[in-house]
Design an enzyme around this catalytic site. Sequence first.
Site, PDB file in Angstrom:
ATOM      1  N   GLU A 240      13.744  -5.140 -29.580  1.00  0.00           N
ATOM      2  CA  GLU A 240      15.149  -5.162 -29.911  1.00  0.00           C
ATOM      3  C   GLU A 240      15.124  -6.689 -30.720  1.00  0.00           C
ATOM      4  O   GLU A 240      16.095  -6.508 -31.573  1.00  0.00           O
ATOM      5  CB  GLU A 240      15.698  -5.838 -28.303  1.00  0.00           C
ATOM      6  CG  GLU A 240      15.905  -4.524 -27.322  1.00  0.00           C
ATOM      7  CD  GLU A 240      16.487  -5.113 -26.193  1.00  0.00           C
ATOM      8  OE1 GLU A 240      15.740  -5.716 -25.167  1.00  0.00           O
ATOM      9  OE2 GLU A 240      17.797  -4.825 -25.823  1.00  0.00           O
TER      10      GLU A 240
ATOM     11  N   GLU B 176      12.341  -0.675 -21.009  1.00  0.00           N
ATOM     12  CA  GLU B 176      12.926  -1.440 -19.736  1.00  0.00           C
ATOM     13  C   GLU B 176      13.162  -0.497 -18.452  1.00  0.00           C
ATOM     14  O   GLU B 176      12.934  -1.301 -17.370  1.00  0.00           O
ATOM     15  CB  GLU B 176      14.208  -1.946 -20.217  1.00  0.00           C
ATOM     16  CG  GLU B 176      14.194  -3.541 -20.922  1.00  0.00           C
ATOM     17  CD  GLU B 176      14.150  -3.127 -22.386  1.00  0.00           C
ATOM     18  OE1 GLU B 176      13.523  -1.871 -22.897  1.00  0.00           O
ATOM     19  OE2 GLU B 176      13.890  -3.887 -23.281  1.00  0.00           O
TER      20      GLU B 176
HETATM   21  N1  COA Z   1       4.575 -10.857 -20.550  1.00  0.00           N
HETATM   22  C1  COA Z   1       3.719 -11.523 -20.161  1.00  0.00           C
HETATM   23  N2  COA Z   1       2.286 -11.151 -20.411  1.00  0.00           N
HETATM   24  C2  COA Z   1       2.190 -10.116 -21.180  1.00  0.00           C
HETATM   25  C3  COA Z   1       3.094  -9.298 -21.693  1.00  0.00           C
HETATM   26  C4  COA Z   1       4.533  -9.613 -21.305  1.00  0.00           C
HETATM   27  N3  COA Z   1       5.470  -8.715 -21.667  1.00  0.00           N
HETATM   28  N4  COA Z   1       2.534  -8.466 -22.414  1.00  0.00           N
HETATM   29  C5  COA Z   1       1.244  -8.829 -22.300  1.00  0.00           C
HETATM   30  N5  COA Z   1       1.041  -9.802 -21.739  1.00  0.00           N
HETATM   31  C6  COA Z   1      -0.081 -10.266 -21.337  1.00  0.00           C
HETATM   32  C7  COA Z   1      -1.342  -9.468 -20.418  1.00  0.00           C
HETATM   33  O1  COA Z   1      -0.645  -9.631 -19.084  1.00  0.00           O
HETATM   34  C8  COA Z   1      -2.493 -10.157 -20.684  1.00  0.00           C
HETATM   35  O2  COA Z   1      -2.591 -11.303 -20.015  1.00  0.00           O
HETATM   36  P1  COA Z   1      -4.140 -11.350 -19.038  1.00  0.00           P
HETATM   37  O3  COA Z   1      -5.167 -11.516 -20.037  1.00  0.00           O
HETATM   38  O4  COA Z   1      -3.852 -12.675 -18.383  1.00  0.00           O
HETATM   39  O5  COA Z   1      -4.031 -10.396 -18.317  1.00  0.00           O
HETATM   40  C9  COA Z   1      -2.464 -10.390 -22.342  1.00  0.00           C
HETATM   41  O6  COA Z   1      -0.998 -10.439 -22.402  1.00  0.00           O
HETATM   42  C10 COA Z   1      -2.856  -9.383 -23.294  1.00  0.00           C
HETATM   43  O7  COA Z   1      -2.337  -8.144 -22.748  1.00  0.00           O
HETATM   44  P2  COA Z   1      -3.053  -6.682 -22.738  1.00  0.00           P
HETATM   45  O8  COA Z   1      -2.201  -5.762 -22.143  1.00  0.00           O
HETATM   46  O9  COA Z   1      -4.465  -6.792 -22.674  1.00  0.00           O
HETATM   47  O10 COA Z   1      -3.080  -6.506 -24.465  1.00  0.00           O
HETATM   48  P3  COA Z   1      -3.062  -5.109 -25.406  1.00  0.00           P
HETATM   49  O11 COA Z   1      -3.062  -5.550 -26.662  1.00  0.00           O
HETATM   50  O12 COA Z   1      -4.051  -4.233 -24.802  1.00  0.00           O
HETATM   51  O13 COA Z   1      -1.328  -4.413 -25.342  1.00  0.00           O
HETATM   52  C11 COA Z   1       0.765  -4.345 -25.048  1.00  0.00           C
HETATM   53  C12 COA Z   1      -0.337  -5.279 -25.669  1.00  0.00           C
HETATM   54  C13 COA Z   1       1.998  -5.388 -25.622  1.00  0.00           C
HETATM   55  C14 COA Z   1       0.922  -3.010 -25.371  1.00  0.00           C
HETATM   56  C15 COA Z   1       0.815  -4.734 -23.243  1.00  0.00           C
HETATM   57  O14 COA Z   1       0.476  -5.817 -22.887  1.00  0.00           O
HETATM   58  C16 COA Z   1       2.108  -4.312 -22.733  1.00  0.00           C
HETATM   59  O15 COA Z   1       2.497  -2.896 -22.611  1.00  0.00           O
HETATM   60  N6  COA Z   1       3.054  -5.247 -22.173  1.00  0.00           N
HETATM   61  C17 COA Z   1       3.886  -5.070 -21.445  1.00  0.00           C
HETATM   62  C18 COA Z   1       5.108  -4.601 -22.579  1.00  0.00           C
HETATM   63  C19 COA Z   1       6.455  -4.423 -21.858  1.00  0.00           C
HETATM   64  O16 COA Z   1       6.930  -3.589 -21.070  1.00  0.00           O
HETATM   65  N7  COA Z   1       7.492  -5.269 -22.325  1.00  0.00           N
HETATM   66  C20 COA Z   1       8.796  -5.388 -21.710  1.00  0.00           C
HETATM   67  C21 COA Z   1       9.270  -6.477 -21.394  1.00  0.00           C
HETATM   68  S1  COA Z   1      10.844  -6.611 -20.869  1.00  0.00           S
END
Ligand code: COA
Length: 256
Positions: free
Chosen positions: A110, A130
């Site tokens: 967004e 979301e």
């Molecule tokens: N909030 C808080 N922490 C987050 C985060 C978020 N939205 N997205 C990733 N992190 C953290 C992970 O928990 C991880 O922390 P840890 O090492 O303490 O476990 C670290 O960042 C690395 O994340 P990881 O998933 O291992 O990295 P990646 O490069 O493989 O994947 C994403 C990156 C963004 C694709 C994946 O983390 C993801 O799908 N995150 C959630 C995204 C989401 O749905 N956001 C919407 C929020 S409204």
Amino acid sequence: MIERPEPHILVVTLNRPDRRNALNTQMGLDMVELFGALYVDQEDVRCIVLTGSGSKAFCAGGDLKQRNNMTDESWQSQHAVFEKMTMALMDCPVPIIAAVNGAAFGGGFEMALSADFIYAARSARFAQTETRLGIMPGAGGTQNLPRACGVRRAKEIIFTAEQFTAEQALEWGIVNKLCDDERLMDEALATARQIAANAPIAVRQAKKSIGMATQTDLKTGYAYEIEAYNRMVPTEDRMEGVRAFNEKRDPNFKGR
Ligand code: COA
């Protein structure tokens, strides 16, 4: 992180790489402060590039660790910060290019959509996640996404919460340009440079006027365009632009 790599260009980097640049309350407040100040005084900034730190993510959306077990009240007040941030991005008088490196998920997507246009690294991924998290987009996603790719595609993206590639984003009109990963910032900066070389008042007035195009009927929008146009007639830059053409040289715009 805020840098000025060259005159008139500001690079804003979301800088929490170990959290994939997830948006927490402090980041929201920082963005409100920065873009709020730019609303009041653009100083000499003529184009902004917004990107994420590291290669993994532009922004992973709302910080789900900070949000874990949040009370309704805390959630609501944090969201108010994100609403302010979204408005500040959308109201920014200076053009913003989002340079999306890696994941732009949820609020991160967004945020990119609140910019004027998006350049994406080939490896970038997008998702409006979301609904899978029990919430819905609340940082302009239901408004900006349909404007970018049409109502039906936006519905599919938001209802399924499925991620999609940079190539799909290009095909659907969400992204203006795909760049090789290592070239993303160079390409975004090259475009920023082109924008910054143009007359800043003209660019800002055009941005405002284009903003009306999706918000009103054609004739009202055109009346607004004429008002926006008239702001430029008494500027030094209007004289300079035409003079430079006649003198067969590049213009030197001053923003007045
Ligand atoms: N909030 C808080 N922490 C987050 C985060 C978020 N939205 N997205 C990733 N992190 C953290 C992970 O928990 C991880 O922390 P840890 O090492 O303490 O476990 C670290 O960042 C690395 O994340 P990881 O998933 O291992 O990295 P990646 O490069 O493989 O994947 C994403 C990156 C963004 C694709 C994946 O983390 C993801 O799908 N995150 C959630 C995204 C989401 O749905 N956001 C919407 C929020 S409204």
